[in-house]
Structure formats: structure tokens, C-alpha cells
Design a protein around this motif. Structure first.
Motif, PDB file in Angstrom:
ATOM      1  N   GLN A   6     -10.342  -6.518   2.519  1.00  0.00           N
ATOM      2  CA  GLN A   6      -9.081  -5.814   2.802  1.00  0.00           C
ATOM      3  C   GLN A   6      -8.733  -4.866   1.665  1.00  0.00           C
ATOM      4  OE1 GLN A   6      -7.143  -9.972   4.425  1.00  0.00           O
ATOM      5  NE2 GLN A   6      -5.736  -8.375   3.751  1.00  0.00           N
ATOM      6  N   SER A   7      -7.958  -3.845   1.992  1.00  0.00           N
ATOM      7  CA  SER A   7      -7.396  -2.967   0.974  1.00  0.00           C
ATOM      8  C   SER A   7      -6.044  -2.466   1.460  1.00  0.00           C
ATOM      9  CB  SER A   7      -8.336  -1.802   0.672  1.00  0.00           C
ATOM     10  OG  SER A   7      -8.522  -1.005   1.815  1.00  0.00           O
ATOM     11  N   GLY A   8      -5.284  -1.937   0.531  1.00  0.00           N
ATOM     12  CA  GLY A   8      -3.943  -1.479   0.854  1.00  0.00           C
ATOM     13  C   GLY A   8      -2.917  -2.490   0.372  1.00  0.00           C
ATOM     14  N   GLY A   9      -1.711  -2.325   0.809  1.00  0.00           N
ATOM     15  CA  GLY A   9      -0.636  -3.212   0.394  1.00  0.00           C
ATOM     16  C   GLY A   9       0.030  -2.720  -0.872  1.00  0.00           C
ATOM     17  N   GLY A  10       0.968  -3.523  -1.369  1.00  0.00           N
ATOM     18  CA  GLY A  10       1.679  -3.171  -2.582  1.00  0.00           C
ATOM     19  C   GLY A  10       3.178  -3.276  -2.405  1.00  0.00           C
ATOM     20  N   LEU A  11       3.892  -2.564  -3.275  1.00  0.00           N
ATOM     21  CA  LEU A  11       5.352  -2.584  -3.277  1.00  0.00           C
ATOM     22  C   LEU A  11       5.893  -1.304  -2.656  1.00  0.00           C
ATOM     23  CD1 LEU A  11       8.110  -3.745  -4.234  1.00  0.00           C
ATOM     24  CD2 LEU A  11       7.685  -2.572  -6.424  1.00  0.00           C
ATOM     25  N   VAL A  12       6.842  -1.435  -1.742  1.00  0.00           N
ATOM     26  CA  VAL A  12       7.432  -0.265  -1.088  1.00  0.00           C
ATOM     27  C   VAL A  12       8.912  -0.528  -0.864  1.00  0.00           C
ATOM     28  CG1 VAL A  12       6.905  -1.110   1.243  1.00  0.00           C
ATOM     29  CG2 VAL A  12       7.138   1.350   0.843  1.00  0.00           C
ATOM     30  N   GLN A  13       9.693   0.528  -0.854  1.00  0.00           N
ATOM     31  CA  GLN A  13      11.125   0.397  -0.599  1.00  0.00           C
ATOM     32  C   GLN A  13      11.387   0.223   0.892  1.00  0.00           C
ATOM     33  OE1 GLN A  13      13.061   3.822  -2.324  1.00  0.00           O
ATOM     34  NE2 GLN A  13      13.138   2.867  -4.342  1.00  0.00           N
ATOM     35  N   PRO A  14      12.502  -0.396   1.239  1.00  0.00           N
ATOM     36  CA  PRO A  14      12.864  -0.515   2.660  1.00  0.00           C
ATOM     37  C   PRO A  14      12.871   0.856   3.334  1.00  0.00           C
ATOM     38  CG  PRO A  14      14.289  -1.904   1.335  1.00  0.00           C
ATOM     39  CD  PRO A  14      13.469  -1.093   0.366  1.00  0.00           C
ATOM     40  N   GLY A  15      12.319   0.893   4.540  1.00  0.00           N
ATOM     41  CA  GLY A  15      12.192   2.149   5.266  1.00  0.00           C
ATOM     42  C   GLY A  15      10.901   2.879   4.997  1.00  0.00           C
ATOM     43  N   GLY A  16      10.149   2.421   4.023  1.00  0.00           N
ATOM     44  CA  GLY A  16       8.900   3.068   3.665  1.00  0.00           C
ATOM     45  C   GLY A  16       7.745   2.653   4.554  1.00  0.00           C
ATOM     46  N   SER A  17       6.556   3.174   4.209  1.00  0.00           N
ATOM     47  CA  SER A  17       5.357   2.917   4.994  1.00  0.00           C
ATOM     48  C   SER A  17       4.213   2.456   4.103  1.00  0.00           C
ATOM     49  CB  SER A  17       4.923   4.186   5.733  1.00  0.00           C
ATOM     50  OG  SER A  17       5.905   4.620   6.654  1.00  0.00           O
ATOM     51  N   LEU A  18       3.339   1.684   4.698  1.00  0.00           N
ATOM     52  CA  LEU A  18       2.101   1.261   4.049  1.00  0.00           C
ATOM     53  C   LEU A  18       1.015   1.183   5.112  1.00  0.00           C
ATOM     54  CD1 LEU A  18       3.112  -1.689   1.665  1.00  0.00           C
ATOM     55  CD2 LEU A  18       2.252   0.553   0.973  1.00  0.00           C
ATOM     56  N   ARG A  19      -0.217   1.311   4.663  1.00  0.00           N
ATOM     57  CA  ARG A  19      -1.354   1.175   5.567  1.00  0.00           C
ATOM     58  C   ARG A  19      -2.338   0.183   4.978  1.00  0.00           C
ATOM     59  NH1 ARG A  19      -6.175   5.330   7.194  1.00  0.00           N
ATOM     60  NH2 ARG A  19      -6.209   4.943   9.441  1.00  0.00           N
ATOM     61  N   LEU A  20      -2.675  -0.825   5.781  1.00  0.00           N
ATOM     62  CA  LEU A  20      -3.677  -1.805   5.397  1.00  0.00           C
ATOM     63  C   LEU A  20      -4.982  -1.500   6.122  1.00  0.00           C
ATOM     64  CD1 LEU A  20      -1.604  -5.116   5.680  1.00  0.00           C
ATOM     65  CD2 LEU A  20      -1.785  -3.550   3.739  1.00  0.00           C
TER      66      LEU A  20
END
Length: 121
Positions: A6-20
């Protein structure tokens, strides 16, 4: 043997986006289901989204309309696009794949190593 990375993840603010992303490699004849699960502290692991070899998808009610699962069969890769993230999405996310090693064998479950997603201001 099959490796699921797996890759991706981390810290993001509410309303933000991430891709795993998640890629399976090794002794693979076919992959049926590819899925993402998550486990928050003190809670049971739950299914977030799944996608079959025919690209039929299923989502947990809590993520419908915000998360999108997709896959590339040529690359044995599955992605989870997460938009409009909420603090309650905070968890360790795990990739799961159902693999056939031969044409006549059974499907075997394999898991990724897990990746932390934290949604916080």
C-alpha cells in the motif's frame, strides 16, 4: 506467494482529499475482489469499499458519495480516492485482495500492511 503493498495516506484537514493505492504482485493467476477496510482505535475492522473483477462496486453507507474505488487489472492495482474527509474517517486503512494462484485453485485472501489516515485540523 503474493505481496500486497500500500501507499498513500497521511494527515489531512477536514474537507481535504487523499488517495490510497495498493498493488499486488507475485504468484497471481487472477484477482476477483479488491477491497479497502479500515480500523479505528477501539473499533472493529470494517469494509469501506470493494470492487469485483467486473468492476462492480460496493460502499459503506458512511463513505458513499465521498469515496471512490477503482482498479487497473493489468497492474493488479486498486485505488481509493477519498474526498470531503471527516475526522471520523481517521483510521488505519487496509487493502485486501482475493487471489487465485492457478486456473482451478481457490481464491485466497491477502492483506496489505496498513496505512494511517488522520483527519484533523
Amino acid at each position: 506467494q503474493v505481496q500486497v503493498v500500500q501507499s498513500g495516506g497521511g494527515l489531512v484537514q477536514p474537507g481535504g482529499s487523499l488517495r490510497l493505492s495498493c498493488t499486488a504482485s507475485g504468484d497471481i493467476f487472477a484477482i476477483y475482489m479488491m477491497a479497502w477496510y479500515r480500523q479505528a482505535p477501539g473499533k472493529q475492522r470494517e469494509l469501506v469499499a470493494s470492487i469485483t473483477s467486473s468492476h462492480s462496486t460496493n460502499y459503506a453507507d458512511s463513505v458513499k458519495g465521498r469515496f471512490t474505488i477503482s482498479r487497473d487489472d493489468a497492474k493488479n492495482t486498486v485505488w481509493l480516492q477519498m474526498n470531503s474527509l471527516k475526522p471520523e474517517d481517521t483510521a488505519v486503512y487496509y487493502c485486501n485482495v482475493d487471489v487465485k494462484h492457478t486456473a482451478y485453485g481457490n481464491f485466497v485472501d491477502y492483506w496489505g500492511q496498513g496505512t494511517q489516515v488522520t483527519v484533523s485540523s
